[in-house]
Design a protein around this motif. Structure first.
Motif, PDB file in Angstrom:
ATOM      1  N   HIS A  69     -15.302 -10.956  54.663  1.00  0.00           N
ATOM      2  CA  HIS A  69     -16.346 -11.980  54.810  1.00  0.00           C
ATOM      3  C   HIS A  69     -15.743 -13.373  54.966  1.00  0.00           C
ATOM      4  CE1 HIS A  69     -20.160 -13.993  54.417  1.00  0.00           C
ATOM      5  NE2 HIS A  69     -19.700 -14.694  53.392  1.00  0.00           N
ATOM      6  N   GLN A  70     -14.632 -13.626  54.296  1.00  0.00           N
ATOM      7  CA  GLN A  70     -13.993 -14.936  54.356  1.00  0.00           C
ATOM      8  C   GLN A  70     -12.938 -15.020  55.466  1.00  0.00           C
ATOM      9  OE1 GLN A  70     -13.051 -16.613  50.408  1.00  0.00           O
ATOM     10  NE2 GLN A  70     -14.311 -14.959  49.567  1.00  0.00           N
ATOM     11  N   ALA A  71     -12.934 -14.027  56.355  1.00  0.00           N
ATOM     12  CA  ALA A  71     -12.018 -13.991  57.508  1.00  0.00           C
ATOM     13  C   ALA A  71     -10.559 -14.115  57.078  1.00  0.00           C
ATOM     14  CB  ALA A  71     -12.386 -15.068  58.515  1.00  0.00           C
ATOM     15  N   LEU A  72     -10.174 -13.422  56.008  1.00  0.00           N
ATOM     16  CA  LEU A  72      -8.809 -13.454  55.504  1.00  0.00           C
ATOM     17  C   LEU A  72      -8.035 -12.185  55.838  1.00  0.00           C
ATOM     18  CD1 LEU A  72      -9.540 -15.071  52.034  1.00  0.00           C
ATOM     19  CD2 LEU A  72      -8.576 -16.181  54.062  1.00  0.00           C
ATOM     20  N   VAL A  73      -8.598 -11.349  56.702  1.00  0.00           N
ATOM     21  CA  VAL A  73      -7.976 -10.084  57.079  1.00  0.00           C
ATOM     22  C   VAL A  73      -7.654 -10.125  58.563  1.00  0.00           C
ATOM     23  CG1 VAL A  73      -8.347  -7.591  57.315  1.00  0.00           C
ATOM     24  CG2 VAL A  73      -9.218  -8.791  55.312  1.00  0.00           C
ATOM     25  N   ASP A  74      -6.395  -9.838  58.896  1.00  0.00           N
ATOM     26  CA  ASP A  74      -6.087  -9.722  60.313  1.00  0.00           C
ATOM     27  C   ASP A  74      -5.773  -8.288  60.715  1.00  0.00           C
ATOM     28  OD1 ASP A  74      -3.724  -9.987  58.892  1.00  0.00           O
ATOM     29  OD2 ASP A  74      -2.914 -11.567  60.140  1.00  0.00           O
ATOM     30  N   GLU A  75      -5.706  -7.373  59.731  1.00  0.00           N
ATOM     31  CA  GLU A  75      -5.527  -5.971  60.058  1.00  0.00           C
ATOM     32  C   GLU A  75      -5.978  -5.108  58.875  1.00  0.00           C
ATOM     33  OE1 GLU A  75      -2.219  -4.220  62.596  1.00  0.00           O
ATOM     34  OE2 GLU A  75      -1.503  -3.792  60.576  1.00  0.00           O
ATOM     35  N   LEU A  76      -6.643  -4.016  59.181  1.00  0.00           N
ATOM     36  CA  LEU A  76      -7.002  -3.019  58.171  1.00  0.00           C
ATOM     37  C   LEU A  76      -6.185  -1.768  58.444  1.00  0.00           C
ATOM     38  CD1 LEU A  76     -10.915  -3.092  58.099  1.00  0.00           C
ATOM     39  CD2 LEU A  76      -9.370  -3.936  56.346  1.00  0.00           C
ATOM     40  N   ILE A  77      -5.666  -1.174  57.388  1.00  0.00           N
ATOM     41  CA  ILE A  77      -5.019   0.126  57.486  1.00  0.00           C
ATOM     42  C   ILE A  77      -5.829   1.064  56.617  1.00  0.00           C
ATOM     43  CG2 ILE A  77      -2.928   1.462  57.064  1.00  0.00           C
ATOM     44  CD1 ILE A  77      -1.358  -1.138  57.531  1.00  0.00           C
ATOM     45  N   ILE A  78      -6.421   2.056  57.253  1.00  0.00           N
ATOM     46  CA  ILE A  78      -7.336   2.964  56.568  1.00  0.00           C
ATOM     47  C   ILE A  78      -6.810   4.387  56.701  1.00  0.00           C
ATOM     48  CG2 ILE A  78      -9.685   3.881  56.520  1.00  0.00           C
ATOM     49  CD1 ILE A  78     -10.566   1.199  57.785  1.00  0.00           C
ATOM     50  N   TYR A  79      -6.727   5.078  55.581  1.00  0.00           N
ATOM     51  CA  TYR A  79      -6.338   6.483  55.579  1.00  0.00           C
ATOM     52  C   TYR A  79      -7.594   7.327  55.395  1.00  0.00           C
ATOM     53  CZ  TYR A  79      -1.514   4.976  55.210  1.00  0.00           C
ATOM     54  OH  TYR A  79      -0.294   4.398  55.452  1.00  0.00           O
ATOM     55  N   ILE A  80      -7.741   8.329  56.243  1.00  0.00           N
ATOM     56  CA  ILE A  80      -8.906   9.202  56.196  1.00  0.00           C
ATOM     57  C   ILE A  80      -8.431  10.619  55.912  1.00  0.00           C
ATOM     58  CG2 ILE A  80     -10.877  10.112  57.480  1.00  0.00           C
ATOM     59  CD1 ILE A  80     -10.710   7.556  59.218  1.00  0.00           C
TER      60      ILE A  80
END
Length: 135
Positions: A69-80
Motif C-alpha cells: 500500500h505504501q509502494a515500498l515493494v519493488d518485487e514479490l517472491i511467492i512460493y506456491i
C-alpha cells in the motif's frame, strides 16, 4: 504506521545482510518502537542511510499489505505449494475488499521456477498495483 509487537511489547526491525554496527556480527537494529508502531518509510530511509540497498522481508498478510500500500515493494517472491487449504487459510496480503477484478493490483511475472514440488514466482508491481492495496 503499522503496529508491530514482539513478546515483550516492543518491536524492532533489523538486518543481518552485511551491516555490522557493533551490535554483534552482522546484526544491526534499525529501529525499536516503544509505542509498538513503526513508520515503514522511516525504517526504509534509515536502512538506506546505512547503505543497505536491498531488503528481503518475510512477512504475514498485514505487513505485506502495508508495504504494498505504501509502494515500498519493488518485487514479490511467492512460493506456491501444490495444496489447497480452504477458507481457513490465512490470506497472502491484507487489503481492502475488491469490488471487481479491475480494481485488483496487477503484477508482471519476472520469473517462474519449479523448486521441488513448489513453484516460485517473482513478480513486480505494475504502476497502479499498489494503489488499491489496503484501501
Amino acid at each position: 504506521e503499522l503496529p508491530l509487537a514482539d513478546a515483550h511489547g516492543g518491536a524492532s526491525v533489523g538486518t543481518s545482510a552485511g551491516a555490522d554496527t557493533g551490535d554483534g556480527p552482522g546484526v544491526g537494529t534499525i529501529m525499536t518502537a516503544v509505542t509498538n508502531r513503526l513508520s515503514l518509510p522511516d525504517v526504509i530511509d534509515r536502512l538506506g542511510r546505512r547503505e543497505i540497498n536491498e531488503l528481503w522481508v518475510e512477512a504475514g498478510p498485514r505487513l505485506t499489505g502495508a508495504l504494498l500500500h505504501q509502494a515500498l515493494v519493488d518485487e514479490l517472491i511467492i512460493y506456491i505449494a501444490p495444496k489447497l487449504l480452504g477458507p481457513q487459510a490465512r490470506p497472502l496480503v491484507a487489503m481492502g475488499e475488491l469490488r471487481n477484478l479491475h480494481g485488483a493490483p496487477n503484477f508482471r511475472v519476472v520469473d517462474t521456477r519449479q523448486i521441488g514440488e513448489d513453484v516460485r514466482l517473482r513478480l513486480r508491481p505494475q504502476s497502479h498495483a499498489v494503489s488499491s492495496v489496503g484501501k
